[in-house]
Design an enzyme around this catalytic site. Structure first.
Site, PDB file in Angstrom:
ATOM      1  N   ARG A   8     -39.855   2.954  61.202  1.00 53.24           N
ATOM      2  CA  ARG A   8     -39.505   1.814  60.465  1.00 53.24           C
ATOM      3  C   ARG A   8     -39.523   0.605  61.022  1.00 53.24           C
ATOM      4  NH1 ARG A   8     -34.152   3.144  57.266  1.00 53.24           N
ATOM      5  NH2 ARG A   8     -35.034   1.812  55.867  1.00 53.24           N
TER       6      ARG A   8
ATOM      7  N   ASP B 272     -30.102  -6.112  59.710  1.00 55.70           N
ATOM      8  CA  ASP B 272     -31.040  -5.383  60.327  1.00 55.70           C
ATOM      9  C   ASP B 272     -32.051  -6.005  61.253  1.00 55.70           C
ATOM     10  OD1 ASP B 272     -30.504  -4.083  57.514  1.00 55.70           O
ATOM     11  OD2 ASP B 272     -31.409  -2.213  58.816  1.00 55.70           O
TER      12      ASP B 272
ATOM     13  N   ARG C  82     -29.644   6.471  58.873  1.00 56.33           N
ATOM     14  CA  ARG C  82     -30.254   5.151  58.703  1.00 56.33           C
ATOM     15  C   ARG C  82     -29.121   4.320  58.979  1.00 56.33           C
ATOM     16  NH1 ARG C  82     -26.019   4.185  56.471  1.00 56.33           N
ATOM     17  NH2 ARG C  82     -26.747   2.171  55.802  1.00 56.33           N
ATOM     18  N   GLY C  83     -29.424   2.789  58.858  1.00 59.42           N
ATOM     19  CA  GLY C  83     -28.602   2.076  59.783  1.00 59.42           C
ATOM     20  C   GLY C  83     -29.035   1.448  60.549  1.00 59.42           C
TER      21      GLY C  83
ATOM     22  N   ASN D 264     -31.095  -7.990  55.673  1.00 54.82           N
ATOM     23  CA  ASN D 264     -30.432  -6.951  55.325  1.00 54.82           C
ATOM     24  C   ASN D 264     -30.800  -6.147  54.130  1.00 54.82           C
ATOM     25  OD1 ASN D 264     -27.902  -5.023  55.998  1.00 54.82           O
ATOM     26  ND2 ASN D 264     -27.014  -6.202  54.274  1.00 54.82           N
TER      27      ASN D 264
END
Lengths: 303, 303
Positions: free
Chosen positions: B77, B216, B41-42, B226
């Site tokens: 995502r 993000d 993730r990230g 974010n």
């Protein structure tokens, strides 16, 4: 909580909602330990439990032991002023030679009555169909019964209004997820637990009509100490024009304090460090304070 | 992450910090699953992993399979734009008949270089001896390496400054407690995890000199999506005059979006309901945006 002569029964709030375990406290040490370990928590509930602790000491060892128990119980937790208020009431009963057990029972019954009155005064603030945000647990579990903030919601519902509740999880102790959700679900409320982190964003969405919380100590100018995270909720409510209410019995108001700056904030161990268990919401962020004596609005001059 | 020809190795972020398990992904389905389940993730890290996913498809089945993998990976995502940016880069490589694996490797290496440049630009914002608040994980784990927000702190430290970090726990997924604390401790940082609920109160205390987070997706006007909870941190920083910085590669800026209102916010299941996994911090609360191209300040007109 329940009282049998010689035994205070506490529903263990550390084990809810998984297990409903009633813990018997047969002396003041057991009560002090239950407060310290948070088997019982919530400012008004702590006050009631402490009063019963003094009554247990009195039954076992008379006035001398009851007086010694005052200090023991005062040392359990620092922030909630109701604890010190209840112990002062018990000291007065001792000084007057009154029936100490009767005084503890009166404190407990009065607390429930005060919550019912808070509910009556506060219900008008809750519109039919409202979605209400709350933080921590200011319900039946946190009081003698019925609750302060949740008492207002109960009263609104009893007045025929539909109420939906968003309960902040309330890290790190999870009082919202574990306790508020549990007691509201048992009452048939529509309640959803949200991550504390989601509160500001959900407030921005317009889905929430009001927020209501309890308090552990309120200064004369209306600054209110409550569970850590309350301040952030109040800031976000202010930003989005959502009314932010505090509901508490008048015994929560510390008439010795001009402002919230002097409220002692308990720190608790967590994740190898310590965190502040409470924060102080400045009066300017509080739309109204609901007590058993009525609804107070700014500028606050509580007395 | 690590790349062997034919295998992308991901450090399983679901199992950190208890276990350091490297998960092998040998085809695009495995990469998509790792992104969907948040083993990786990230925003920048997802972009890099997706690029390698296309490379794996290309090795196994040539251009046709690689093209099919673009859609599979795009569906994992919704919020982080770097994913779509990286897939667009891979599509261009396919269209041009370039070496697709070489293109994925370049995206990964460039990401690390961008983080190093973000660090160089941002280090000047961090004073010697500063205590810095961060939310979620915008570190080496969230990127190709080095990190964005945490890269700025690494660069400040490499410039000889002492930096103390307060890491929000970041419920409900605990990226701060699990990932940020883990990677900063391994680097020898002084880092303390705090409950998200404590951030506003600690900001009021004056102990924190700045906050810095990743992003993000950022719209052209500087609104930044974010991790959920970022918006509340930004509100509290604003209230207390604490600078609030966003650090992100330029690929995080969605040049198609005029404002943050159009950013799709992923919802995830939790506690029987769903919660928004991200929120949008309006540009007016952001002191500066640190990218590999320099430090941008309001009014933002990113292009």
């Amino acid at each position: 909580m329940r009282w049998d002569p010689g035994c205070l029964w506490l529903l263990d709030q550390l084990r809810l909602p998984r297990e409903e375990i009633w813990v018997p406290c047969r002396d003041e040490q057991a009560v002090a330990e239950a407060i310290r370990t948070m088997q019982v928590r919530g400012a008004p509930a702590i006050g009631c439990a402490a009063a019963f602790g003094v009554a247990l000491a009195w039954r076992a060892g008379g006035a001398a032991r009851a007086r010694a128990s005052l200090e023991l119980l005062a040392g359990t937790r620092p922030t909630a002023v109701n604890l010190f208020w209840a112990l002062a009431e018990m000291r007065r009963a001792l000084d007057a030679g009154d029936d100490v057990e009767a005084r503890a029972l009166a404190i407990w019954r009065d607390d429930i009555d005060r919550c019912l009155a808070i509910g009556r005064h506060g219900a008008a603030l809750v519109g039919d169909g409202a979605t209400v945000l709350t933080h921590c647990n200011a319900g039946a579990l946190a009081t003698g019964g019925y609750g302060t903030a949740l008492g207002v919601l109960r009263a609104a519902r009893e007045a025929g209004k539909s109420v939906r509740v968003l309960a902040d999880e309330t890290r790190p102790f999870d009082q919202g997820a574990r306790l508020t959700a549990w007691e509201l679900q048992r009452d048939g409320f529509d309640v959803e637990v949200i991550p504390d982190n989601a509160a500001a964003w959900i407030l921005k969405s317009g889905r929430v009509q009001l927020a209501i919380v309890g308090a552990d100590r309120i200064s004369k100018n209306g600054d209110a100490a409550n569970k850590i995270g309350t301040y952030g909720v109040a800031l976000a409510c202010h930003e989005h024009g959502v009314p932010f209410y505090v509901a508490a019995p008048f015994s929560t108001i510390d008439l010795d304090l001009a402002s919230g700056d002097a409220i002692p904030i308990e720190e608790r161990p967590w994740e190898g460090g310590r965190y502040p268990a409470f924060d102080v919401t400045p009066a300017r962020l509080i739309t109204a304070i609901v007590t058993e004596r009525g609804v107070f609005r700014p500028p606050y001059d509580l007395r």
